[in-house]
Enzyme design. Structure first.
Site, mmCIF file in Angstrom:
data_model
loop_
_atom_site.group_PDB
_atom_site.id
_atom_site.type_symbol
_atom_site.label_atom_id
_atom_site.label_comp_id
_atom_site.label_asym_id
_atom_site.label_seq_id
_atom_site.Cartn_x
_atom_site.Cartn_y
_atom_site.Cartn_z
ATOM 1 N N GLU A 14 0.728 4.108 1.383
ATOM 2 C CA GLU A 14 0.977 4.696 2.707
ATOM 3 C C GLU A 14 2.045 3.909 3.456
ATOM 4 O OE1 GLU A 14 -1.336 5.250 6.964
ATOM 5 O OE2 GLU A 14 -2.526 5.361 5.123
ATOM 6 N N HIS A 32 0.846 -1.194 0.000
ATOM 7 C CA HIS A 32 0.000 0.000 0.000
ATOM 8 C C HIS A 32 0.885 1.249 0.000
ATOM 9 C CE1 HIS A 32 -2.870 3.048 1.390
ATOM 10 N NE2 HIS A 32 -3.816 2.231 0.974
#
Length: 320
Positions: free
Chosen positions: A127, A125
């Site tokens: 993030e 991901h």
């Protein structure tokens, strides 16, 4: 047949996504060649709208001309990416969510204090990739099958990707108690994520069926779908109103609920509500579908952002 559609409260873009989109629109409106580093949201409709404004998505800084504007999306990036953007004389517009910035700062402190860090998150991901730039040795775990691989250490710290479900973070925290002598827990689950899940659950408990609207690759959208399943409410997940073409899917449903992920514009939910009523509504609901959808959105929505006052694709094309 469907007589009513209810839209869950506190839906639409989250604060971080809204700010990043606004920054990109403002840069383009000022006449700058504007790019976003990676998709600013997991929503193809929004990406198309931004492209119509001249805002292009790039996957590498190498694809951005010197001096052009590059928007860092809400997920954030590794520190070295920011340094490289500045070194290449790019106009860096930092749209990193303030909540993610707090995560980054917490990780720096934990590294300085010598903790073995466990990061709950999806490995690839954006993030999480960005967070690992601040704590390269952090141990990333996702599903419960990963947890047994967490080593035993004297001092450990637990932190999480902001969009992970609270129940999962709590369960991992309880698991880690037996893994170390000192455990520091830093709760970085985004409060917007928590409230959206609570509102979705409340809506799901009072309807016959739920429709979750969001990008197919959006983790927080998938979690909303899972929560609806947990309470036993039939649910379907779609990416946009164009995925709704069969009224039979709503057979047996009198009241339908609609919710959306953090990358779903709230206007999309109104369109979905209207489409449901046109496809599967009672005769009265079909004849008043637009008015009922507008009313449903008015009950759920509160003024949420500046995007309504910023350029839109239609406004950008004279005579459109």
């Amino acid at each position: 047949m469907v007589r009513e559609v209810r839209i869950a409260q506190r839906t639409g873009f989250c604060y971080g996504v809204r700010e990043a989109i606004d920054m990109a629109k403002e840069a383009a409106a000022a006449g700058k060649a504007t790019h976003t580093l990676g998709q600013v949201v997991h929503n193809e409709g929004v990406i198309r709208d931004l492209r119509a404004l001249g805002i292009e998505t790039v996957e590498s800084l190498d694809d951005v001309d010197h001096g052009a504007a590059v928007v860092i999306r809400a997920h954030g990036v590794r520190p070295d990416v920011m340094e490289r953007a500045v070194a290449r004389d790019l106009d860096v517009i930092d749209g990193t969510c303030t909540w993610v910035i707090q995560e980054q700062r917490e990780l720096v402190r934990l590294v300085e204090d010598g903790y073995t860090i466990v990061l709950l998150g999806t490995p690839r991901h954006p993030e999480v990739v960005g967070l690992l730039g601040f704590a390269p040795d952090a141990i990333v775990v996702d599903g419960e099958g990963d947890w047994e691989h967490i080593p035993r250490r004297k001092r450990m710290a637990l932190i999480t990707q902001s969009t992970q479900p609270p129940w999962k973070f709590e369960r991992l925290a309880a698991f880690m108690v037996s893994r170390c002598h000192e455990l520091k827990i830093v709760n970085t689950v985004c409060p917007v994520t928590i409230r959206r899940q609570e509102d979705t659950l409340e809506t799901a408990r009072g309807v016959d069926m739920m429709v979750v609207v969001g990008g197919r690759s959006s983790a927080n959208t998938k979690e909303l779908t899972r929560l609806c399943e947990m309470v036993g409410t039939p649910v379907t997940q779609i990416e946009s109103v164009h995925d709704l073409d069969d009224g039979a899917a709503f057979n047996g449903a009198s009241v339908v609920g609609v919710t959306g992920g953090t990358s779903t514009p709230i206007e999309d939910l109104q369109q979905v509500a209207e489409r449901i009523l046109l496809l599967a509504g009672t005769p009265e609901a079909r004849s008043n579908a637009r008015e009922l959808a507008v009313a449903a959105l008015a009950l759920a929505a509160t003024p949420a952002g500046r995007t309504t006052s910023l350029p839109s694709p239609s406004a950008a094309v004279p005579g459109s």
